[in-house]
Design an enzyme around this catalytic site. Structure first.
Site, PDB file in Angstrom:
ATOM      1  N   LYS A 188      21.203  60.773   3.460  1.00 23.35           N
ATOM      2  CA  LYS A 188      22.535  60.334   3.904  1.00 23.35           C
ATOM      3  C   LYS A 188      23.617  61.314   3.443  1.00 23.35           C
ATOM      4  O   LYS A 188      24.491  61.718   4.209  1.00 23.35           O
ATOM      5  CB  LYS A 188      22.825  58.924   3.362  1.00 23.35           C
ATOM      6  CG  LYS A 188      24.238  58.455   3.549  1.00 23.35           C
ATOM      7  CD  LYS A 188      24.581  58.242   5.002  1.00 23.35           C
ATOM      8  CE  LYS A 188      26.065  58.123   5.217  1.00 23.35           C
ATOM      9  NZ  LYS A 188      26.422  57.895   6.606  1.00 23.35           N
ATOM     10  N   CYS A 216      34.155  59.310   5.071  1.00 22.25           N
ATOM     11  CA  CYS A 216      32.764  59.687   4.789  1.00 22.25           C
ATOM     12  C   CYS A 216      32.622  61.177   4.514  1.00 22.25           C
ATOM     13  O   CYS A 216      32.246  61.585   3.427  1.00 22.25           O
ATOM     14  CB  CYS A 216      31.888  59.300   5.973  1.00 22.25           C
ATOM     15  SG  CYS A 216      32.207  57.619   6.520  1.00 22.25           S
TER      16      CYS A 216
END
Ligand code: SAJ
Length: 430
Positions: free
Chosen positions: A214, A268
């Site tokens: 991720k 993010c």
């Protein structure tokens, strides 16, 4: 079809948790959504999404109406618990996993044998093992998995979300899913949960690898954007249009450079690479530098605007776009906001902001006028394109001919080249 997990609790009803909860409910699962924010809980129970995402409102409404989604402020017993809480950055770029700890504390009393606990929040490598340890400390009566354990009362896995804001509901279902169980058995259990709604592949690995996958996806994008941002600065220095360079270089079969911009925003890409830097500070040198390059881009753009503004007596500066990226209304963590706020605070010209996706400006922009694009361009001496919203693509380039223009996204130059490529004889200058 008999569901492997008839009752699922989703902890954290934000940008990831709420779409996940609504999607599970649409597949017939009884979903208990848990959020500490009572206003979000009330809104959801009245059938409204408290966040903006295409089609989410409709899905929440139907999930609540059918009784399959219910929001509460405290966890209740369930077959599976999905944790999707924020993992923000502290001021010193260290990760704050306090919300995961709080989620662990809140679900621990509800755990029962055969439950599955999944962490979806973007997290530093090792967090899922810490989550397991926190749960274990609170529930000594239950057994928890280790990497090699074949059996445990509770299964624990890391399964990161990878959905793009603006296309979440589609990507939730279609994207491949990374499933990182603490043990292989945990992975199998987690996979059976995602099979309820995921059409993409479920790719199994261990928890630490899944955590790093991720982080590396977003760090990859950040490094590539930093490369583009650096090219744009080098191009300015050399008098070469970096957008043209990138467009042409990308015709090479093995080159794919992303687009420069006024900086990297959002929740993010500008955050997650720091999680890698934090856990491997000596080793993650390129990743750190990319963050620094992207974080310094708004100041570079401000410098360019100031240099232009110095040429005018009382310049009117039109700033097109405030959102952190194209075609969304989210102004948080936006480099465009940083730039406009700075201009207003320093009193650099009269600042006009254009943001077709909002009705009012946030408090930070007191002193800035929100106007429509026509008025902004008509009044401006300097036009700064900050966000590549579709609405700005169609602006007639002839209206910009007598303006000083900074196009941080290369939006208008592309159009000019496409015109030329289509055989148009009109060459429009900036
Ligand atoms: N940006 C550029 N140039 C580009 C692409 C993006 O300057 O060529 C800027 C955008 O304008 C924006 C920022 O980068 O300010 C981030 O936008 P984004 O569209 O790259 O990403 P996010 O933050 O909306 O979503 C990302 C996605 N990650 C990847 O594409 C690898 C998404 O799939 C993740 O689920 C999401 O982060 C997340 O939650 O981690």
């Amino acid at each position: 079809m008999k569901l492997p997990f008839p009752r699922v609790a989703v902890i954290g009803l934000g940008y990831v948790g709420l779409p996940t909860a609504a999607t599970l409910a649409a597949r017939g699962v009884e979903v208990v959504g848990v959020d500490v924010n009572p206003r979000a809980v009330d809104a959801i129970n009245q059938g409204h999404a408290h966040i903006v995402e295409p089609e989410l409102d409709m899905m929440v409404q139907s999930a609540v109406r059918t009784g399959r989604l219910r929001a509460v402020t405290k966890p209740e017993p369930a077959d599976a618990f999905i944790i999707a809480v924020p993992t923000p950055l502290n001021g010193d770029h260290t990760p704050d996993i306090g919300y995961i700890r709080a989620a662990a504390d809140s679900i621990a009393p509800q755990l029962a044998k055969a439950n599955l606990v999944i962490l979806e929040s973007t997290s530093p490598v090792g967090t899922t093992e810490r989550l397991r340890d926190w749960l274990k400390a609170r529930r000594p009566d239950l057994s928890f998995p280790t990497e090699k354990s074949a059996q445990a009362d509770i299964a624990v896995a890391y399964c990161p979300e990878r959905v793009l804001p603006g296309q979440m509901l589609r990507e939730l279902v279609e994207n491949d899913r990374i499933i990182g169980g603490i043990s292989p058995r945990c992975s199998e259990r987690a996979r059976s949960l995602y099979r309820i709604f995921v059409q993409g592949d479920s790719l199994i690995t261990n928890a630490r690898t899944a955590e790093m996958v991720k982080l590396c996806e977003n760090a990859f994008r950040d490094v590539n954007i930093a490369f583009a941002n650096e090219l744009s600065i080098v191009g300015d220095r050399l008098g070469v249009d970096a957008n043209e360079v990138i467009r042409l270089a990308n015709h090479h079969p093995r080159v794919n450079i992303l687009q420069p911009g006024p900086g990297v925003g959002g929740h993010c890409i500008a955050v997650d690479p720091w999680f890698l830097v934090h856990t491997a500070p000596q080793e993650a040198r390129l990743i750190r530098t990319a963050r620094e390059v992207n974080d310094s881009k708004p100041a570079y753009v401000i410098g360019r605007i100031k240099a232009l503004a110095d040429r005018f007596k009382n310049p009117v500066i039109a700033c097109l776009g405030l959102a952190f990226k194209a075609n969304i209304d989210d102004l948080r963590n936006s480099p465009a906001m940083t730039i406009v706020e700075h201009l207003a605070r320093e009193g650099i010209g009269e600042v006009l902001a254009v943001e077709p996706h909002v009705d009012a400006l946030p408090r930070e922009l007191a002193g800035v006028a929100l106007v429509d694009v026509d008025e902004a361009i008509q009044r401006a001496d300097i036009v700064v394109l900050l966000v590549d919203h579709d609405a700005f693509r169609e602006i007639d380039r002839d209206r910009l001919l007598d303006k000083a223009v900074i196009d941080t996204r290369g939006l208008w130059r592309w159009r000019r080249r496409i015109d030329a490529g289509n055989g148009s004889r009109k060459t429009r200058r900036r």
